[in-house]
Enzyme design. Structure first.
Site, PDB file in Angstrom:
ATOM      1  N   PHE A 103       3.715   9.821   4.841  1.00 20.30           N
ATOM      2  CA  PHE A 103       2.576  10.424   5.546  1.00 20.30           C
ATOM      3  C   PHE A 103       1.279  10.295   4.754  1.00 20.30           C
ATOM      4  O   PHE A 103       0.280  10.895   5.117  1.00 20.30           O
ATOM      5  CB  PHE A 103       2.859  11.905   5.830  1.00 20.30           C
TER       6      PHE A 103
ATOM      7  N   ASN B 285       6.593  -4.743   5.125  1.00 21.44           N
ATOM      8  CA  ASN B 285       5.723  -4.674   6.298  1.00 21.44           C
ATOM      9  C   ASN B 285       6.505  -4.802   7.611  1.00 21.44           C
ATOM     10  O   ASN B 285       7.496  -5.519   7.686  1.00 21.44           O
ATOM     11  CB  ASN B 285       4.600  -5.717   6.223  1.00 21.44           C
TER      12      ASN B 285
ATOM     13  N   SER C  32       8.929   2.409   5.080  1.00 26.56           N
ATOM     14  CA  SER C  32       7.836   1.921   5.932  1.00 26.56           C
ATOM     15  C   SER C  32       7.994   2.541   7.317  1.00 26.56           C
ATOM     16  O   SER C  32       9.063   3.003   7.685  1.00 26.56           O
ATOM     17  CB  SER C  32       7.866   0.402   6.085  1.00 26.56           C
TER      18      SER C  32
ATOM     19  N   LYS D 277     -11.668   2.526   6.278  1.00 36.09           N
ATOM     20  CA  LYS D 277     -12.181   3.846   5.943  1.00 36.09           C
ATOM     21  C   LYS D 277     -12.666   3.782   4.496  1.00 36.09           C
ATOM     22  O   LYS D 277     -12.482   2.755   3.833  1.00 36.09           O
ATOM     23  CB  LYS D 277     -11.108   4.935   6.117  1.00 36.09           C
TER      24      LYS D 277
ATOM     25  N   TYR E 292       0.818  -1.210   0.000  1.00 36.04           N
ATOM     26  CA  TYR E 292       0.000   0.000   0.000  1.00 36.04           C
ATOM     27  C   TYR E 292       0.855   1.265   0.000  1.00 36.04           C
ATOM     28  O   TYR E 292       0.412   2.303  -0.456  1.00 36.04           O
ATOM     29  CB  TYR E 292      -0.934   0.002   1.220  1.00 36.04           C
TER      30      TYR E 292
ATOM     31  N   GLU F  28      -4.447   6.426   3.224  1.00 31.55           N
ATOM     32  CA  GLU F  28      -5.086   5.600   2.209  1.00 31.55           C
ATOM     33  C   GLU F  28      -6.415   6.232   1.808  1.00 31.55           C
ATOM     34  O   GLU F  28      -7.089   6.848   2.620  1.00 31.55           O
ATOM     35  CB  GLU F  28      -5.273   4.180   2.731  1.00 31.55           C
TER      36      GLU F  28
ATOM     37  N   CYS G 229      -1.495   1.841  10.464  1.00 30.65           N
ATOM     38  CA  CYS G 229      -0.480   2.681  11.114  1.00 30.65           C
ATOM     39  C   CYS G 229      -0.780   3.097  12.547  1.00 30.65           C
ATOM     40  O   CYS G 229       0.093   3.000  13.410  1.00 30.65           O
ATOM     41  CB  CYS G 229      -0.261   3.944  10.284  1.00 30.65           C
TER      42      CYS G 229
END
Ligand code: UDX
Ligand code: ADP
Length: 454
Positions: free
Chosen positions: A155, A86, A126, A333, A10, A158, A270
């Protein structure tokens, strides 16, 4: 110049796509050990859903952006190597449940050390716990090739990743400011971003400030959500309306209006991880009061999720066994297919523990992903996966809105009400629907921090 990014997730995927788009003269190779993921990046069905992403990928893929499994070749050819793998919360041994598992980062550093024939700039992309650069540096220094390690935290949020990458509030680059080579490496990375970002928005710091800033920014954002969620419980008890309170409070320019939407709790890969990292760090440095302070933010988030699922059960006569609940939205979200740490997971687990029947609809999350997140077998009779929100609501006792997808705002609620059981409940976990309209149609309704609406 050539850039390689290890990790096509992502963060790595969208970030490198925008770099390739903005820097046509730089070849960008995104590599991953996961073959299925790389194949998906090379197909029309990208593994990450982000508004605007597919359009840019189709423009730059094969031009100066390449996805492959050939990790070694891409590292060897690169001047700058981003590590974007990750870093999940550790599930075993010392620090389990709060520290980050750095095994993926360590294996990347070892790979870079092994295949490189010359020194390179290695960039932590990451989210890493503070002082991870030390781990990477120690491994790379064994080669004697003269690597420079930089911290350049991401920063992007998504759902708005492309816009955030194209026009970030700031870019942060941490490095060894005390050496000539360190300053040169910082300037080289900065020159990549300066092609589309004004130089004054690029903040340069030492390594540890950069790493700690990322954790702190996410902790502050999570804290705002937990603060307004705490007040939402008080609103429900007193008759105040949390949206009115948020507006009044957020109008103070010292506080500001953003990130004050009361909800079923924050999710995403996060916030929880970074908060736990911060807590772990404080405990490690023997600062128990500071650790306790930040742990409270996470405790409030857990409370908010369970408060919501308890409220649903209470309203449905304290019994949801066998009752059909329409679950609208499962992503953490809107505008993403990501379900990591989604509050929907804990809430649906609570419903399943009460033996409810769940009818899911999410426009972007797959059935397979929902089954995986809830540890459900393919033949579990308690769940159903629907193609439309209408289908999910049919014969349901309640609609549980968990993700604020735009499409939920413009549905034919008259039709929905007719197809549901009576009383027909809606639990708007995001305060995103037109409550007046729903009440007029005869729904029973609960929002977050809204007291008794019906
Ligand atoms: C976050 C940070 O915003 C980003 O800067 C960082 O790089 C990664 O973590 P992300 O997790 O992608 O980004 O999304 P964000 O928009 O921050 O939302 C996180 C969670 O908080 C979501 O579950 C969202 O629904 C929730 N949220 C957000 C609220 O409940 N209320 C709000 O007011 C804002
Ligand atoms: P993020 O949200 O941080 O991007 P993801 O889990 O979406 O996290 O992506 C991380 C990616 O990194 C995964 O696709 C995973 O396969 C990849 N990865 C992990 N370890 C390595 C490694 N040693 N070499 C290459 N890729 C790796």
């Amino acid at each position: 110049m050539r850039i390689c990014c290890i990790g096509a997730g992502y963060v790595g995927g969208p970030t490198m796509t925008v770099i390739a788009h903005k820097c046509p003269d730089i070849r960008v190779d995104v590599v991953d050990i996961n073959k299925a993921r790389v194949d998906a990046w090379n197909s029309d069905n990208l593994p990450v859903f982000e508004p605007g992403l597919a359009e840019i990928v189709s423009e730059v893929r094969g031009r100066n952006l390449f996805f492959s499994n050939d990790v070694d070749a891409a590292i060897e050819a690169a001047d700058i190597v981003f590590i974007s793998v990750n870093t999940p919360t550790k599930t075993y041994g010392h620090g389990a449940g709060s520290a980050s598992d750095l095994s993926f980062v360590e294996s990347c550093a070892r790979r870079i050390a092994e295949v490189s024939k010359s020194g390179k700039i290695v960039v932590e992309k990451s989210t890493m716990p503070v002082r991870t650069a030390d781990v990477i540096k120690t491994i790379l220094n064994t080669t004697g090739l003269g690597f420079q390690v930089l911290s350049n935290p991401e920063f992007l949020a998504e759902g708005t990743a492309i816009a955030d990458l194209k026009s970030p509030d700031r870019v942060l680059i941490g490095g060894d400011e005390d050496s000539e080579e360190g300053r040169k490496a910082i300037a080289t990375l900065s020159s990549v971003y300066e092609r589309w970002i004004p130089a004054e928005r690029i903040i340069k710091t030492n390594l540890w400030s950069s790493e700690l800033s990322k954790l702190t920014a996410n902790a502050f954002l999570a804290q705002r959500i937990s603060s307004i969620n705490a007040i939402s419980a008080l609103c429900e008890a007193t008759g105040a309306d949390v949206q009115q309170v948020a507006k009044a409070v957020g109008s103070d320019s010292r506080i500001g209006p953003k990130f004050l939407n009361a909800s079923i709790g924050y999710g995403g890969s996060c916030f929880q991880k970074d908060l736990l990292n911060l807590v772990y760090l404080c405990e490690h440095f023997n600062l128990p009061e500071v650790a306790k302070y930040w742990r409270g933010v996470s405790d409030m988030n857990r409370y908010q999720k369970s408060r919501f699922s308890r409220q649903v059960v209470d309203c449905l006569f304290r019994n949801i066994m066998g009752k059909r609940l329409a679950i609208w939205g499962f992503a953490f979200k809107e505008n993403t297919n990501d379900t990591r740490e989604s509050p929907a997971i804990d809430i649906c687990r609570d419903f399943l523990a009460e033996n409810a029947k769940l009818a899911f609809y999410d426009p972007k999350v797959s059935e397979e992903q929902i089954r995986k997140d809830l540890c459900l077998t393919v033949d579990d009779p308690r769940v159903e996966f629907c193609k439309t929100p209408y289908e999910a609501a049919e014969n349901a006792h309640a609609i549980i809105l968990l993700t604020q997808w735009e499409e939920f705002k413009n549905l034919d609620y008259k039709r929905i009400k007719k197809a549901m059981m009576t009383p027909a409940w809606i639990f708007d976990g995001r305060n995103s629907l037109d409550h007046r309209l729903l009440l007029d149609l005869g729904f029973l309704l609960r929002g977050i921090g809204k007291g008794n609406l019906s």
